[in-house]
Design a protein around this motif. Structure first.
Motif, PDB file in Angstrom:
ATOM      1  N   SER A  57      41.266  52.579  35.969  1.00 55.96           N
ATOM      2  CA  SER A  57      40.367  51.942  34.780  1.00 55.96           C
ATOM      3  C   SER A  57      41.426  50.705  34.490  1.00 55.96           C
ATOM      4  CB  SER A  57      40.688  52.834  33.272  1.00 55.96           C
ATOM      5  OG  SER A  57      42.151  52.120  32.586  1.00 55.96           O
ATOM      6  N   ALA A  58      40.411  49.535  34.552  1.00 55.68           N
ATOM      7  CA  ALA A  58      40.661  48.063  34.041  1.00 55.68           C
ATOM      8  C   ALA A  58      42.037  47.936  32.565  1.00 55.68           C
ATOM      9  CB  ALA A  58      38.964  47.766  34.035  1.00 55.68           C
ATOM     10  N   LEU A  86      37.298  49.016  40.563  1.00 51.87           N
ATOM     11  CA  LEU A  86      37.419  47.374  40.198  1.00 51.87           C
ATOM     12  C   LEU A  86      37.023  46.172  41.182  1.00 51.87           C
ATOM     13  CD1 LEU A  86      41.257  48.006  38.971  1.00 51.87           C
ATOM     14  CD2 LEU A  86      38.721  48.332  37.596  1.00 51.87           C
ATOM     15  N   SER A  87      36.647  45.025  40.393  1.00 52.46           N
ATOM     16  CA  SER A  87      35.749  44.043  41.634  1.00 52.46           C
ATOM     17  C   SER A  87      37.584  43.469  42.173  1.00 52.46           C
ATOM     18  CB  SER A  87      35.985  42.929  40.244  1.00 52.46           C
ATOM     19  OG  SER A  87      36.403  42.573  40.014  1.00 52.46           O
ATOM     20  N   LEU A  88      36.890  42.569  43.399  1.00 57.59           N
ATOM     21  CA  LEU A  88      37.904  41.777  44.123  1.00 57.59           C
ATOM     22  C   LEU A  88      38.963  40.888  43.102  1.00 57.59           C
ATOM     23  CD1 LEU A  88      39.062  41.259  46.754  1.00 57.59           C
ATOM     24  CD2 LEU A  88      37.818  39.242  46.980  1.00 57.59           C
ATOM     25  N   SER A  89      38.153  39.901  41.770  1.00 57.13           N
ATOM     26  CA  SER A  89      38.725  39.432  41.105  1.00 57.13           C
ATOM     27  C   SER A  89      40.127  40.397  40.446  1.00 57.13           C
ATOM     28  CB  SER A  89      37.815  38.494  40.090  1.00 57.13           C
ATOM     29  OG  SER A  89      37.588  39.676  39.185  1.00 57.13           O
ATOM     30  N   HIS A  90      40.005  41.659  39.863  1.00 51.58           N
ATOM     31  CA  HIS A  90      40.827  42.429  39.111  1.00 51.58           C
ATOM     32  C   HIS A  90      42.099  42.625  40.495  1.00 51.58           C
ATOM     33  CE1 HIS A  90      38.258  44.209  36.026  1.00 51.58           C
ATOM     34  NE2 HIS A  90      38.945  44.058  35.223  1.00 51.58           N
ATOM     35  N   VAL A  91      41.633  42.892  41.602  1.00 52.41           N
ATOM     36  CA  VAL A  91      42.665  42.901  42.821  1.00 52.41           C
ATOM     37  C   VAL A  91      43.747  41.425  42.750  1.00 52.41           C
ATOM     38  CG1 VAL A  91      43.089  43.842  45.182  1.00 52.41           C
ATOM     39  CG2 VAL A  91      41.726  45.136  43.446  1.00 52.41           C
ATOM     40  N   GLU A 133      40.332  48.483  53.129  1.00 51.19           N
ATOM     41  CA  GLU A 133      40.773  48.336  51.597  1.00 51.19           C
ATOM     42  C   GLU A 133      39.445  47.122  51.402  1.00 51.19           C
ATOM     43  OE1 GLU A 133      40.808  51.297  48.987  1.00 51.19           O
ATOM     44  OE2 GLU A 133      40.870  52.483  51.396  1.00 51.19           O
ATOM     45  N   LEU A 134      40.195  46.513  51.444  1.00 52.25           N
ATOM     46  CA  LEU A 134      39.760  45.411  51.406  1.00 52.25           C
ATOM     47  C   LEU A 134      38.096  45.188  51.749  1.00 52.25           C
ATOM     48  CD1 LEU A 134      42.130  42.291  52.389  1.00 52.25           C
ATOM     49  CD2 LEU A 134      41.137  42.917  49.982  1.00 52.25           C
ATOM     50  N   ILE A 135      37.821  45.914  52.862  1.00 52.69           N
ATOM     51  CA  ILE A 135      36.023  46.058  52.916  1.00 52.69           C
ATOM     52  C   ILE A 135      34.910  46.032  51.215  1.00 52.69           C
ATOM     53  CG2 ILE A 135      34.586  47.028  54.448  1.00 52.69           C
ATOM     54  CD1 ILE A 135      35.715  46.553  56.714  1.00 52.69           C
ATOM     55  N   TYR A 136      36.099  47.525  50.905  1.00 53.37           N
ATOM     56  CA  TYR A 136      35.191  47.766  49.693  1.00 53.37           C
ATOM     57  C   TYR A 136      34.889  46.482  48.213  1.00 53.37           C
ATOM     58  CZ  TYR A 136      36.261  51.422  52.696  1.00 53.37           C
ATOM     59  OH  TYR A 136      36.710  52.772  53.455  1.00 53.37           O
TER      60      TYR A 136
END
Ligand SMILES: [Zn+2]
Length: 465
Positions: free
Chosen positions: A206-207, A232-237, A249-252
């Motif tokens: 979870s975020a 989660l979104s890319l911005s979270h990561v 994994e970046l693709i997803y």
């Protein structure tokens, strides 16, 4: 004695060997621990010396300490104990007495040992550690750890077990094991306390729990690495974990539509966030080969590299595995991801994203050591320069560990006071990466293994299956 560049024949007299191109000691390590003179299977002479100082004489050094390739020609590299103590021009060098001499003849290249930044040392992997060493892999990042990995890390460090220096994560920290922020916090604190080097996320979280994990990781000084949680979104990561341990994994999260037009923007966001990416192209190639079919698995199991794998592990790798147990109809999609990885890695490289070379070694059928050589080839095929490929497999790993794990660590370069993890090659790998396939010798934390010793290691592993 003072040396000149032509001073090669005379050097042999220092340690009294006869015909070997370079003097070598046995597979067990320092001559200091084995002070007897023992003829070995290679037909040359193992020579007694009374110290644990080693001199690489008249080698060309690829230090990997700058952001561009440079070679220091005709050098003497002195190794004392586990560390490189000096690098000096051969001409006029005053060679100390009582050193083990390894001759470069002015043609050989001394390069940093390699790091495989994504491995899984499964049960029984201990006997396979020599495969890493034989292929020049002197450091590994183990990305699913438990207590036995902490023990193994110590036994390698103490010299009880011959193997690459190991950094390890703890058990996975994601759903279903980790649900709430409290559980995330407890897991990070516990893993830091137990002495793990990284915390690894391997699935959804979870975020809120993710955020807590990142914050507590920063507080206690343990880096959070892993897959990008797909929920989660890319911005979270990008505001979170320090590295993505599988480039695909970046693709997803970053490129779900495989749109090349996004590449530049997303790559610059990743660079700006300072997030590292572990390449694992060979992993996806391997997965594609086996996806929904046992043909690819059987082909890879029949390879020379896989012949070193013990039957018990081969049995675990056999079908159905995570890859074969899928629909063959999905394979073209894996192929499209694989095709996309190439421009993606080039875009990451152009944006100066810091990359590590990794393989998922330990998963079927990724063979210790051999897999990293596959990865290096795959990165070159993707269009990275050979210098950038080598950076990902050497100096960047040292930089990552220094930045996030151990500020005193120094490896991945051939520089003064760096850990003496070194590979001796017949030619310059910046010109020809295939030089890495068959090293003339490997030094592992100051212990020298010449080609014969490396071949004996391979034979030992093969015999112990
Ligand atoms: Zn993995």
């Amino acid at each position: 004695m003072k040396l000149t560049p032509k001073d090669t024949v005379g050097l042999l007299l220092v340690v009294g060997t006869l015909s070997a191109l370079y003097v070598h000691i046995g597979p067990e390590g320092h001559a200091a621990k084995h002070p007897s003179t023992v003829p070995d299977a290679g037909g040359s002479i193992t020579t007694a010396v009374g110290s644990n100082t080693v001199a690489f004489v008249n080698v060309n050094v690829l230090p990997m300490d700058r952001d561009r390739a440079r070679v220091l020609h005709n050098q003497v590299v002195i190794v004392e104990g586990d560390f490189v103590r000096s690098i000096s021009p051969v001409e006029g060098f005053d060679l100390p007495n009582d050193v083990l001499i390894i001759k470069g003849g002015g043609t050989k290249y001394l390069v940093p040992g390699l790091t495989d930044a994504h491995v899984h040392l499964e049960e029984g992997a201990e006997q396979l550690l020599k495969l890493f060493v034989a292929k020049g892999v002197t450091t590994v990042f183990n990305l699913e750890g438990e207590q036995r990995h902490l023990d193994l890390r110590e036994r390698i460090f103490s010299g009880e077990v011959v193997g690459p220096t190991m950094y390890t994560s703890g058990p996975f920290t994601n759903e279903p094991r980790i649900g709430t922020p409290q559980e995330a916090e407890a897991a990070v604190r516990q893993q830091a306390l137990l002495g793990y080097d990284f915390v690894k996320i391997h699935g959804n979280i979870s975020a809120d729990a993710y955020r807590r994990m990142i914050d507590v990781g920063e507080e206690v000084g343990i880096p959070i690495v892993g897959h990008a949680p797909k929920n989660l979104s890319l911005s979270h990561v990008l505001g979170g974990q320090v590295s993505i341990v599988h480039a695909e994994e970046l693709i997803y999260t970053g490129f779900p539509m495989l749109e090349e037009s996004n590449l530049e923007v997303v790559a610059s966001q990743i660079a700006a966030a300072g997030m590292w990416v572990t390449t694992t192209v060979s992993t996806l190639e391997n997965n594609e080969t086996q996806w929904g079919t046992i043909d690819g698995l059987e082909e890879r199991l029949a390879s020379r590299a896989a012949s070193y794998i013990p039957q018990s592990l081969r049995d675990r790798w056999a079908a159905p595995n995570n890859y074969t147990d899928n629909y063959a109809s999905e394979r073209p999609q894996i192929g499209r991801m694989l095709d996309f990885l190439q421009p993606m890695l080039r875009a990451l490289g152009d944006a100066d994203v810091l990359m590590l070379a990794g393989t998922d070694t330990g998963k079927p059928v990724m063979v210790p050591g051999f897999a990293l050589i596959e990865e290096i080839e795959a990165l070159a095929d993707a269009g990275l320069t050979s210098f950038d490929v080598l950076t990902a497999a050497t100096s960047n790993a040292g930089r990552f560990v220094r930045e996030f794990v151990d500020a005193n660590a120094s490896f991945g370069t051939v520089t003064r006071n760096a850990r003496a993890d070194l590979i001796l090659l017949d030619g310059n790998p910046v010109v020809d990466l295939s030089q890495l396939e068959t090293p003339s010798g490997v030094m592992l934390r100051g212990k020298w293994y010449d080609r014969d010793a490396l071949d004996r290691m391979l034979a030992e592993v093969e015999l112990s299956r």
